[in-house]
Design a protein around this motif. Structure first.
Motif, PDB file in Angstrom:
ATOM      1  N   ARG A  96       5.968 -44.593  45.886  1.00 35.35           N
ATOM      2  CA  ARG A  96       6.119 -43.219  45.388  1.00 35.35           C
ATOM      3  C   ARG A  96       7.189 -42.482  46.184  1.00 35.35           C
ATOM      4  N   GLY A  97       7.320 -42.825  47.472  1.00 32.65           N
ATOM      5  CA  GLY A  97       8.391 -42.255  48.281  1.00 32.65           C
ATOM      6  C   GLY A  97       9.755 -42.728  47.828  1.00 32.65           C
ATOM      7  N   VAL A  98       9.849 -44.014  47.459  1.00 34.26           N
ATOM      8  CA  VAL A  98      11.112 -44.553  46.951  1.00 34.26           C
ATOM      9  C   VAL A  98      11.540 -43.796  45.700  1.00 34.26           C
ATOM     10  N   LEU A  99      10.637 -43.693  44.742  1.00 38.77           N
ATOM     11  CA  LEU A  99      10.965 -43.053  43.469  1.00 38.77           C
ATOM     12  C   LEU A  99      11.289 -41.570  43.657  1.00 38.77           C
ATOM     13  N   CYS A 100      10.555 -40.929  44.545  1.00 45.55           N
ATOM     14  CA  CYS A 100      10.821 -39.508  44.815  1.00 45.55           C
ATOM     15  C   CYS A 100      12.242 -39.301  45.289  1.00 45.55           C
ATOM     16  N   ASN A 101      12.670 -40.092  46.288  1.00 44.37           N
ATOM     17  CA  ASN A 101      13.963 -39.774  46.884  1.00 44.37           C
ATOM     18  C   ASN A 101      15.138 -40.271  46.071  1.00 44.37           C
ATOM     19  N   ALA A 109      11.012 -33.561  37.640  1.00 45.17           N
ATOM     20  CA  ALA A 109      10.553 -34.898  37.246  1.00 45.17           C
ATOM     21  C   ALA A 109       9.763 -35.565  38.366  1.00 45.17           C
ATOM     22  N   PHE A 110      10.262 -35.530  39.606  1.00 46.87           N
ATOM     23  CA  PHE A 110       9.550 -36.250  40.675  1.00 46.87           C
ATOM     24  C   PHE A 110       8.218 -35.592  40.989  1.00 46.87           C
ATOM     25  N   VAL A 111       8.169 -34.261  40.941  1.00 44.47           N
ATOM     26  CA  VAL A 111       6.918 -33.573  41.233  1.00 44.47           C
ATOM     27  C   VAL A 111       5.902 -33.808  40.109  1.00 44.47           C
ATOM     28  N   ALA A 112       6.347 -33.677  38.875  1.00 41.62           N
ATOM     29  CA  ALA A 112       5.439 -33.870  37.740  1.00 41.62           C
ATOM     30  C   ALA A 112       4.902 -35.292  37.700  1.00 41.62           C
ATOM     31  N   ALA A 113       5.703 -36.263  38.136  1.00 44.75           N
ATOM     32  CA  ALA A 113       5.279 -37.663  38.120  1.00 44.75           C
ATOM     33  C   ALA A 113       4.358 -38.017  39.284  1.00 44.75           C
ATOM     34  N   GLY A 114       4.195 -37.118  40.234  1.00 44.65           N
ATOM     35  CA  GLY A 114       3.296 -37.372  41.350  1.00 44.65           C
ATOM     36  C   GLY A 114       3.883 -38.231  42.450  1.00 44.65           C
ATOM     37  N   PHE A 115       5.220 -38.245  42.575  1.00 54.00           N
ATOM     38  CA  PHE A 115       5.855 -39.030  43.628  1.00 54.00           C
ATOM     39  C   PHE A 115       5.737 -38.289  44.965  1.00 54.00           C
ATOM     40  N   GLU A 116       6.086 -38.984  46.056  1.00 53.47           N
ATOM     41  CA  GLU A 116       5.779 -38.493  47.398  1.00 53.47           C
ATOM     42  C   GLU A 116       7.037 -38.089  48.170  1.00 53.47           C
ATOM     43  N   HIS A 117       7.073 -36.827  48.580  1.00 51.96           N
ATOM     44  CA  HIS A 117       8.183 -36.285  49.359  1.00 51.96           C
ATOM     45  C   HIS A 117       7.683 -36.013  50.776  1.00 51.96           C
ATOM     46  N   SER A 118       8.254 -36.702  51.750  1.00 53.71           N
ATOM     47  CA  SER A 118       7.728 -36.631  53.112  1.00 53.71           C
ATOM     48  C   SER A 118       7.702 -35.214  53.673  1.00 53.71           C
TER      49      SER A 118
END
Length: 277
Positions: A169-174, A203-212
């Motif tokens: 999820r961190g990969v996809l977020c960044n 998009a990244f927030v709505a998809a639930g990805f992870e931002h450190s």
């Protein structure tokens, strides 16, 4: 470059020009003196935290459907990166694009690592500091305490992710964050930059990805609420520093891979690597 502008539109910088600008900015960022670098890093952590604060405000509204809450939450979270880009600040996830200048030999490995480590630490100070201010302000008591409950719920969900889930999820977020930074560099005005930033961040927030860096706001705020907030929040499963690190370490690693390799080095190979021979 002229051909690139004709292909992609004359009102914006073309991709090859963006690559050159990203490299030049990366050199300047890598060589910032320590004090300005740290202060700008603190600001960026606080800016991302402000986006997180608005995200929670939306998510605490139980009348919104899942999709509507996710998309609207992502939209308002975009404030964080807009502040970083327009007002000026040093954000670890965006600075993963320094990999381009490193690959081109314009900065050293030491300069890259110095920037990433100092900025990441400063981002944590800014994000956790904002969490303390938000807690002290009583903001989390709004909506009948639903905001505080939502913060704890978000933090618990992050703590319960497996390391592999947190990493990917961190990969996809960044990938999306660095694409937002990349596209903002193509703009020639504040409006251009805002239009470029909002869709990838939403998009990244709505998809639930992870931002450190966002997690550096959510997790400390949730711990403050559990230790010093209403008794109802203290009775939930505990959010711990061990659980926080268990989330942050794989997310940081995923953010690094997504931003520096999948975006930065990919575009370096396309636009900046000089063909041999």
């Amino acid at each position: 470059m002229a051909e690139s502008n004709e292909l992609y539109g004359a009102d914006a910088y073309g991709p090859a020009q963006v690559a050159q600008r990203i490299e030049s900015v990366g050199v300047a960022k890598a060589r910032l003196p320590t004090l300005p670098l740290l202060l700008l890093g603190v600001l960026a952590g606080a800016f991302i935290g402000l986006g997180g604060m608005l995200f929670v405000l939306v998510k605490s509204d139980a009348t919104l459907s899942f999709a509507a809450g996710a998309l609207l939450g992502g939209l308002v979270f975009s404030l964080g990166l807009l502040l970083v880009i327009v007002a000026g600040a040093e954000l670890f996830t965006g600075n993963n694009l320094l990999a381009m200048a490193w690959a081109d030999g314009r900065i050293t490995s030491y300069e890259v690592l110095r920037n990433w480590v100092l900025v990441c630490v400063a981002n944590f100070v800014g994000a956790a500091g904002l969490a303390l201010l938000v807690f002290a302000s009583g903001h989390t008591g709004l909506n009948g305490g639903a905001i505080g409950q939502t913060v704890v719920k978000i933090a618990l969900a992050k703590q319960e992710l497996s390391p592999a889930q947190a990493f990917f999820r961190g990969v996809l977020c960044n990938v999306l964050v660095c694409m937002a930074v990349w596209m903002a560099m193509a703009g020639r005005s504040v409006v251009d930059k805002a239009v470029a930033v909002v869709p990838p961040i939403t998009a990244f927030v709505a998809a639930g990805f992870e931002h450190s860096i966002a997690n550096m706001y959510f997790m400390p705020l949730a711990m403050l609420l559990q230790h010093f907030g209403p008794d109802a929040l203290a009775s939930t499963a505990p959010i711990t520093w061990a659980g926080t690190l268990g989330n942050l370490l794989p997310v940081i690693a995923g953010n690094l891979l997504g931003g520096s390799v999948l975006v930065g080095l990919s575009y370096y190979l396309i636009y900046r690597r000089q063909p041999s021979g």
